[in-house]
Design an enzyme around this catalytic site. Structure first.
Site, PDB file in Angstrom:
ATOM      1  N   LYS A 169      42.364  40.916  50.324  1.00  0.00           N
ATOM      2  CA  LYS A 169      41.592  41.006  49.084  1.00  0.00           C
ATOM      3  C   LYS A 169      41.606  42.455  48.618  1.00  0.00           C
ATOM      4  O   LYS A 169      41.130  43.350  49.322  1.00  0.00           O
ATOM      5  CB  LYS A 169      40.161  40.531  49.343  1.00  0.00           C
ATOM      6  N   LYS A 213      44.239  37.560  47.156  1.00  0.00           N
ATOM      7  CA  LYS A 213      43.472  37.655  45.926  1.00  0.00           C
ATOM      8  C   LYS A 213      43.523  39.056  45.375  1.00  0.00           C
ATOM      9  O   LYS A 213      43.343  39.981  46.170  1.00  0.00           O
ATOM     10  CB  LYS A 213      42.030  37.244  46.264  1.00  0.00           C
TER      11      LYS A 213
HETATM   12  C1  PBG Z   1      32.484  38.078  46.327  1.00  0.00           C
HETATM   13  C2  PBG Z   1      33.620  37.619  45.490  1.00  0.00           C
HETATM   14  C3  PBG Z   1      34.181  38.196  44.345  1.00  0.00           C
HETATM   15  C4  PBG Z   1      35.128  37.287  43.857  1.00  0.00           C
HETATM   16  C5  PBG Z   1      35.138  36.220  44.736  1.00  0.00           C
HETATM   17  N1  PBG Z   1      34.214  36.448  45.738  1.00  0.00           N
HETATM   18  C6  PBG Z   1      33.841  39.458  43.647  1.00  0.00           C
HETATM   19  C7  PBG Z   1      34.114  40.757  44.256  1.00  0.00           C
HETATM   20  O1  PBG Z   1      34.579  40.879  45.384  1.00  0.00           O
HETATM   21  O2  PBG Z   1      33.822  41.732  43.584  1.00  0.00           O
HETATM   22  C8  PBG Z   1      35.957  37.431  42.617  1.00  0.00           C
HETATM   23  C9  PBG Z   1      36.381  36.148  41.976  1.00  0.00           C
HETATM   24  C10 PBG Z   1      36.939  36.270  40.601  1.00  0.00           C
HETATM   25  O3  PBG Z   1      37.072  37.377  40.027  1.00  0.00           O
HETATM   26  O4  PBG Z   1      37.262  35.225  40.036  1.00  0.00           O
HETATM   27  N2  PBG Z   1      32.699  39.202  47.069  1.00  0.00           N
END
Ligand code: PBG
Length: 326
Positions: free
Chosen positions: A193, A246
């Site tokens: 991520k 992601k």
């Molecule tokens: C929680 C999380 C996030 C997303 C999914 N889980 C936000 C982040 O990490 O700031 C993003 C999902 C999206 O942008 O569609 N940590």
């Protein structure tokens, strides 16, 4: 000329026959945002076509999804109250726990529920863990993430998806789920991520913008590719069942590389910013929303993903049904 590649492009039938990438509605997961309260269906302005639902009204979304052929959901929660340790995240009457029970009561195993396990929606400071002055303390955070994951599973979640990017959380969550005899609850790890600006529309949707600083001390630097392999390997070793990458569209190289690493299914999350960009450009009349949606989704599978989490899940299901893709 012996070789004429255009023979296989001559008409729709031969093109459909020789497509290299096949996509099924079974491979799609739809994110859903649950909000504490009653009788809520509130539009999310940054994610057109998506809503915050209170548990008593979430069936409205499930019905539409099931009709389209989508029965797998990724749940996010917006609690009524936040505090520095995000205690609503693991409360047995927290918003996600209530939502899961309601959904399972109505649909049982007709639906498959995956829950996002993180703290940023539940902490008053908006960071994904427990703070030690301004630094997110990794090992203390593990205690809380594990409590959240176990409480989701106890409420009836089928799979948990830790999205916090703390070190060692997959191993810890696996160990604690097993200790609670929750051996069949799977873990889809947000293994790779990135600290990405593509999450911005989500942070409005989830009310999870950090009140200071950013997430760069735990989410990955987008200059890095080999580090993605390191992160994925660790989570594979710690017992993840599915490895997720992601965002998706700007990270197709990473999806490709990580999908080659192991025999685990590879998921990609096409995030809020990807969805919002397509919606916005279409609204300006400069792209065809439907065609761009199809093309981007196929590219993620072509890169090597087997599973796609997307805000376009219902619409993509329709394009698969029509034979436009897959
Ligand atoms: C929680 C999380 C996030 C997303 C999914 N889980 C936000 C982040 O990490 O700031 C993003 C999902 C999206 O942008 O569609 N940590």
């Amino acid at each position: 000329m012996v070789n004429r590649p255009r023979r296989l492009r001559l008409n729709q039938n031969i093109r459909a026959l020789t497509r290299e990438t096949r996509i099924s509605t079974n491979s799609l997961i739809l994110p859903i945002f649950l909000q504490e309260g009653n009788n809520i269906k509130r539009p999310i302005s940054s994610l057109e076509g998506h809503f915050h639902y209170s548990p008593d009204r979430v069936s409205e979304e499930i019905e539409k999804a099931l009709k389209a052929g989508i029965n797998k959901f990724l749940l996010f929660g917006l609690p009524a109250e936040k505090d520095i340790i995000g205690s609503q995240g693991y409360d047995e009457n927290g918003i996600i726990q209530q939502g899961i029970r309601k959904m399972k009561e109505n649909y049982k195993d007709e639906i498959y529920i995956i829950t996002d396990v993180c703290m940023c929606e539940y902490t008053s400071h908006g960071h994904c863990g427990i703070l030690d002055s301004n630094y997110v303390d990794n090992d203390k955070t593990l205690d809380y993430l594990s409590k959240i994951a176990v409480s989701h599973a106890m409420a009836g979640a089928d799979m948990v998806a830790p999205s916090d990017m703390m070190d060692g959380r997959i191993g810890r969550i696996r160990k604690d789920l097993d200790a609670h005899n929750l051996i069949n609850i799977g873990i889809m790890s947000y293994a790779v991520k990135y600290a990405s600006s593509f999450y911005e529309p989500f942070r409005e949707a989830a009310g999870s913008t950090p009140s200071f600083g950013d997430r760069k001390s735990y989410q990955m630097d987008y200059h890095n590719r080999r580090e993605a392999v390191k992160e994925a390997r660790l989570d594979i070793d710690e017992g993840a069942d599915i490895i997720m990458i992601k965002p998706a569209l700007s990270y197709l190289d990473i999806i490709h590389e990580v999908s080659q690493l192991s025999n685990l299914p590879t998921a990609a999350y096409s995030v809020s910013g990807e969805y919002a960009m397509i919606k916005a450009a279409a609204k300006m009349g400069i792209i065809d929303e439907y065609k761009i949606m199809c093309e981007s989704a196929v590219s993620v599978f072509r890169a090597g993903a087997n599973i796609l989490i997307t805000y376009f899940a219902k619409e993509l299901a329709e394009s698969i049904r029509r034979g436009d893709i897959g």
